[in-house]
Design an enzyme around this catalytic site. Structure first.
Site, short mmCIF file in Angstrom:
data_model
loop_
_atom_site.label_atom_id
_atom_site.label_comp_id
_atom_site.label_asym_id
_atom_site.label_seq_id
_atom_site.Cartn_x
_atom_site.Cartn_y
_atom_site.Cartn_z
N CYS A 1 -46.21 -13.89 37.92
CA CYS A 1 -47.33 -14.63 38.54
C CYS A 1 -47.37 -16.06 38.03
O CYS A 1 -47.63 -16.99 38.78
CB CYS A 1 -48.67 -13.98 38.20
N ASP A 2 -47.16 -16.24 36.74
CA ASP A 2 -47.49 -17.53 36.11
C ASP A 2 -46.31 -18.30 35.51
O ASP A 2 -46.49 -19.42 35.05
CB ASP A 2 -48.52 -17.30 34.99
N CYS B 1 -48.80 -11.77 33.08
CA CYS B 1 -47.88 -11.57 34.20
C CYS B 1 -46.92 -12.74 34.35
O CYS B 1 -47.29 -13.80 34.86
CB CYS B 1 -48.67 -11.36 35.49
#
Length: 317
Positions: free
Chosen positions: A140-141, A137
């Site tokens: 997300c990261d 993701c």
């Protein structure tokens, strides 16, 4: 157990942010929900090490810890967790029947929040460095890769979108694809090709993720690439690897009852969480292929709980 003690007003299948938010809301409405948490309680967030974009946590929070807090909050209002997989459902009549292997449960309303699973490469080394350089993701990261070199594997719109997003942080993004033609739409591909930070490596597959362990900490350092034509192997150094080969919603169980799109995402009535079966609601990534964030999943979990509560009220009146 008799059918009586196994009968619930609301059964929630799945225990990520969507399922646990639905549990908090239905429990507070005195609907005594049961959450079938399955064998991966907490869903995809349990494999996410650091969550920095969930509102309310100024300094970020570990994925498993966030899920634990949500679970305790749901339990405080009377929700009950059963750590079992649901293996079969019967939505043809009410109360709905849910089976976990040989155990049977009954529910007046069902909220489905079984989520989606990122399609992964299936390598042992990929699993080893998941959360330590390997991610599924980018939104997300991506933030953790400021000024670093990363690889995105995939050839569709998701891969192009993630690569473009990652250029906000990374110094260099390399798209690795097993063919020299891309499934991505022309507009997405052109955007990636015009981005000076993005390079393409085609006709290559990732054979292994490389990494080191120093002082009890592990991190990814690169990958081994195998040429799909002559099978030669080369090493490509990088700090991160983003798997962008798509997601698969966990909906196999509901095939005979619920409407889904060609990929398997559950179809809900616009602006609601209603499925095509009265009394069955869908929340989170199981019905969302567009946003797929913890906070949007939690939002639809709240919607599903309110929809279920109102629907149950209407049945009683």
């Amino acid at each position: 157990m008799s059918e009586q003690t196994n009968h619930f007003k609301v059964a929630i299948i799945g225990s990520g942010p969507a399922g646990l938010t639905a549990a908090i809301y239905t429990a507070r409405a005195n609907l005594n929900p049961v959450v079938f948490e399955g064998l991966q309680p907490g869903g995809q967030l349990t494999i996410t090490t650091e969550v920095e974009n969930f509102p309310g946590f100024e300094h970020g929070i570990q994925g498993p810890e966030l899920m634990d807090i949500m679970r305790k909050q749901a339990h405080r209002f009377g929700a009950q967790s059963i750590y079992k997989d649901i293996t079969e459902v019967d939505f043809s009549k009410r109360p709905f029947k849910l089976k976990s292997y040989d155990e049977e449960y009954y529910a007046d309303a069902v909220i489905i929040s079984t989520g989606a699973s990122a399609r992964l490469l299936g390598l042992e080394s990929e699993a080893k460095y998941m959360g330590y350089g390997v991610s599924a993701c980018a939104t997300c990261d991506g933030f953790f890769f400021k000024g670093l070199k990363v690889i995105v594997v995939g050839g569709g719109d998701t891969a192009m979108e993630e690569a473009n997003f990652l250029t906000k942080f990374a110094s260099e993004v390399i798209i690795v694809h097993r063919r020299d033609e891309f499934r991505a739409s022309k507009i997405m591909l052109d955007r990636a090709k015009k981005n000076p930070k993005i390079k393409f490596v085609t006709n290559k597959v990732i054979k292994e993720v490389l990494g080191v362990e120093e002082g009890g900490k592990k991190r990814m350092t690169g990958v081994l690439l195998e040429d799909t034509k002559d099978h030669s192997v080369t090493q490509l150094d990088a700090d991160g690897l983003f798997i962008a080969i798509g997601h698969k919603p966990n909906t196999e169980l509901f095939k005979n009852y619920l409407e889904m799109d060609e990929t398997g995402y559950l179809i809900v009535k616009p602006g609601s969480t209603y499925t095509n079966v009265e009394g069955v609601f869908a929340a989170g990534d199981v019905a969302d292929k567009k946003y797929r964030q913890a906070i949007t999943a939690a939002g639809t979990g709240c919607m599903a709980a309110l929809d279920a509560e109102r629907w149950l009220e209407a049945q009683e009146s």
